[in-house]
Design a protein around this motif. Structure first.
Motif, PDB file in Angstrom:
ATOM      1  N   GLU A 167      28.547  -9.757 -24.410  1.00 50.72           N
ATOM      2  CA  GLU A 167      29.042 -10.495 -23.118  1.00 50.72           C
ATOM      3  C   GLU A 167      30.622 -10.631 -22.791  1.00 50.72           C
ATOM      4  OE1 GLU A 167      26.830 -10.435 -20.691  1.00 50.72           O
ATOM      5  OE2 GLU A 167      24.863 -10.281 -22.031  1.00 50.72           O
ATOM      6  N   ARG A 168      31.247 -10.799 -23.816  1.00 51.89           N
ATOM      7  CA  ARG A 168      32.526 -10.657 -23.724  1.00 51.89           C
ATOM      8  C   ARG A 168      33.091  -9.214 -23.337  1.00 51.89           C
ATOM      9  NH1 ARG A 168      33.103 -13.307 -28.998  1.00 51.89           N
ATOM     10  NH2 ARG A 168      33.320 -15.544 -29.010  1.00 51.89           N
ATOM     11  N   VAL A 169      32.572  -8.224 -23.780  1.00 50.62           N
ATOM     12  CA  VAL A 169      32.931  -7.003 -23.365  1.00 50.62           C
ATOM     13  C   VAL A 169      32.729  -6.868 -21.840  1.00 50.62           C
ATOM     14  CG1 VAL A 169      32.409  -4.399 -23.637  1.00 50.62           C
ATOM     15  CG2 VAL A 169      32.544  -6.084 -25.724  1.00 50.62           C
ATOM     16  N   HIS A 170      31.416  -7.344 -21.361  1.00 50.50           N
ATOM     17  CA  HIS A 170      31.154  -7.172 -20.020  1.00 50.50           C
ATOM     18  C   HIS A 170      32.211  -7.690 -19.261  1.00 50.50           C
ATOM     19  CE1 HIS A 170      27.412  -5.026 -20.208  1.00 50.50           C
ATOM     20  NE2 HIS A 170      26.768  -5.903 -20.747  1.00 50.50           N
ATOM     21  N   CYS A 171      32.606  -9.016 -19.487  1.00 46.84           N
ATOM     22  CA  CYS A 171      33.619  -9.658 -18.887  1.00 46.84           C
ATOM     23  C   CYS A 171      35.079  -9.166 -18.808  1.00 46.84           C
ATOM     24  CB  CYS A 171      33.644 -11.063 -19.198  1.00 46.84           C
ATOM     25  SG  CYS A 171      32.101 -12.072 -19.255  1.00 46.84           S
ATOM     26  N   ARG A 172      35.303  -8.593 -20.153  1.00 50.46           N
ATOM     27  CA  ARG A 172      36.703  -8.456 -20.123  1.00 50.46           C
ATOM     28  C   ARG A 172      37.100  -6.998 -19.342  1.00 50.46           C
ATOM     29  NH1 ARG A 172      36.558  -8.451 -25.274  1.00 50.46           N
ATOM     30  NH2 ARG A 172      36.034  -6.123 -25.849  1.00 50.46           N
ATOM     31  N   GLN A 173      35.918  -5.982 -19.478  1.00 52.48           N
ATOM     32  CA  GLN A 173      36.018  -4.800 -18.869  1.00 52.48           C
ATOM     33  C   GLN A 173      35.657  -4.696 -17.461  1.00 52.48           C
ATOM     34  OE1 GLN A 173      34.043  -1.792 -21.338  1.00 52.48           O
ATOM     35  NE2 GLN A 173      35.388  -2.288 -23.140  1.00 52.48           N
ATOM     36  N   GLY A 174      35.281  -6.152 -16.764  1.00 53.59           N
ATOM     37  CA  GLY A 174      34.857  -5.936 -15.301  1.00 53.59           C
ATOM     38  C   GLY A 174      33.824  -5.257 -14.677  1.00 53.59           C
ATOM     39  N   HIS A 175      32.641  -5.175 -15.700  1.00 54.32           N
ATOM     40  CA  HIS A 175      31.577  -4.458 -15.289  1.00 54.32           C
ATOM     41  C   HIS A 175      30.847  -5.043 -14.306  1.00 54.32           C
ATOM     42  CE1 HIS A 175      31.031  -2.733 -19.845  1.00 54.32           C
ATOM     43  NE2 HIS A 175      32.031  -2.363 -19.269  1.00 54.32           N
TER      44      HIS A 175
END
Length: 451
Positions: A167-175
């Protein structure tokens, strides 16, 4: 003219072309960042192409050999009475049905956003492995922009670290921005099945991006797969990122040896944009530009007669299609003019009593100052450059060929009524060709129909 439905057609044709390219060249590519960039281009490029001026995509001839025909208007009456009412055309019904579904879709989208905001507002805030988490049984494991939702009952499980990393990846990359853009496109283009396939491709690719990022940070692939399988199967229809979305595809991705692509594939966008530009141009196509034909003395005199009837001092050429079509009440689609006609037209009482129906076709000119005139036969022959005997300024056509042709006096009544209302029309905004206000001819069909 570029009406709303024409714009919608151009948008969807371009999206279909670009999405087919994605299926051919990117679907088996494991460079998920490149895939994301291209998928965003599928949504953005059609919008950018629609901003290209019409003068570039649809060069219009000085004298296009066609009339711009407005959409037909039907006016009905009950035989033997004076009751008259305007009816909606099939295009209006289609437009209303489309807009109704769009309103429903936007309402559902706003409800989802409101639901996320409500849960985010009332959910307890927790710190888990240095990440602020909103404890929510409703959203399980998901994220939306900077919010990460977790089921508080599962925070102590072994796979919690994998979930948070994902979920951090989703947040960090603005998905979430990708998801929101896609949902809006689906709402606006709900009738296009390719748009739904595009939505699925975007969702799956975002999950692949997050999964691959987690594995690159050293998480064990086997353990991570088990974490995916153990997750609660949430609803894939919500616009926040559900960890369980497309679980089978995600696990397949972790097992299969996709070919690792490279950034050079993004250069495919250039020829695709060119192809999409051609598609848009063809949908707006008009005859190729050419020099204005020479005007013979008879035609010149007729054009002067037309100018005189319009109050002009000099003759001006009459166009059939121009870069910027005339507007009635700010509308260049003809819908506002049809509303005006429907409000002011009257089914002649004598024609009603005699049971006379039919269509009346009227050719009229909106001049360079926005005034409206119905040319006579001599003027129209000169404008169209055809023999006098072939010209009909106001035509009548039976709608029921099984019935005999009505008496001429009733036909003349229908014709006169349509001409009366057209000639009493308020001023239009004139059309423009290459930045200059010009005269433009229209053909308007009016259908008289008895219940």
């Amino acid at each position: 003219m570029t009406g709303p439905l024409h714009i919608l057609l151009d948008l969807n044709l371009t999206m279909v072309l670009l999405f087919l390219a994605f299926k051919l060249f990117f679907e088996r590519d494991k460079n998920f960042l490149v895939r994301r960039i291209f998928l965003l281009g599928v949504a953005v490029i059609p919008l950018l192409l629609l901003l290209v001026p019409d003068s570039l995509t649809s060069p219009v001839a000085e004298r296009a050999p066609l009339h711009f025909r407005l959409e037909e208007l039907t006016i009905t009456a009950t035989a033997g009475s004076g009751a008259v009412s305007g009816t909606l055309s099939w295009m209006q019904w289609i437009t209303r049905a489309y807009l109704a579904v769009v309103v429903l879709g936007l309402s559902f989208l706003l409800i989802q956003l409101g639901r996320i905001a409500a849960v985010a507002f009332r959910a307890p805030r927790l710190q888990v492995q240095g990440q602020r988490v909103l404890a929510s049984k409703e959203f399980h494991a998901s994220s939306f922009f900077g919010f990460v939702f977790m089921d508080p009952d599962r925070l102590g499980e072994d796979n919690c670290g994998h979930i948070l990393a994902h979920e951090r990846v989703h947040c960090r990359q603005g998905h979430s921005l990708d998801r929101l853009l896609v949902e809006v496109l689906v709402v606006l283009n709900w009738f296009n099945p390719v748009v739904w396939l595009y939505r699925k491709a975007v969702i799956v690719n975002l999950e692949y991006l997050a999964d691959s990022a987690v594995l690159r940070h050293g998480h064990d692939p086997v353990t991570y797969q088990l974490s995916i399988l153990n997750q609660y199967l949430g609803s894939a229809s919500l616009i926040h990122n559900q960890f369980s979305n497309q679980i089978k595809n995600r696990i397949d991705m972790l097992h299969k040896n996709y070919k690792m692509g490279s950034h050079w594939k993004l250069l495919l966008v250039l020829p695709l944009i060119a192809a999409a530009f051609v598609v848009v141009s063809c949908s707006k196509s008009a005859p190729e530009d050419q020099d204005a034909p020479a005007v013979d003395p008879a035609q010149s005199q007729a054009l002067k007669d037309l100018s005189a009837s319009l109050g002009d001092d000099v003759a001006e050429e009459v166009f059939f299609v121009v870069e910027e079509m005339p507007k009635f009440n700010g509308d260049d689609t003809g819908q506002e003019f049809r509303k005006y006609m429907a409000y002011h037209i009257t089914y002649p009482a004598e024609a009603i009593e005699a049971g006379v129906e039919g269509k009346v076709f009227v050719k009229f000119v909106v001049d360079s100052k926005g005034r409206v005139v119905v040319p006579d036969q001599k003027m129209l022959a000169a404008i169209e450059d055809v023999p006098m005997e072939e010209v009909v300024c106001v035509a009548y056509q039976r709608t029921d060929e099984t019935k005999p042709m009505p008496e001429q006096k009733y036909i003349d009544l229908l014709k006169a009524e349509v001409v009366r209302v057209i000639e009493s029309s308020p001023a239009w905004e004139p059309g423009h060709q290459r930045g200059k206000a010009v005269n433009v001819m229209f053909t308007f069909p009016m259908n008289f129909q008895l219940d």
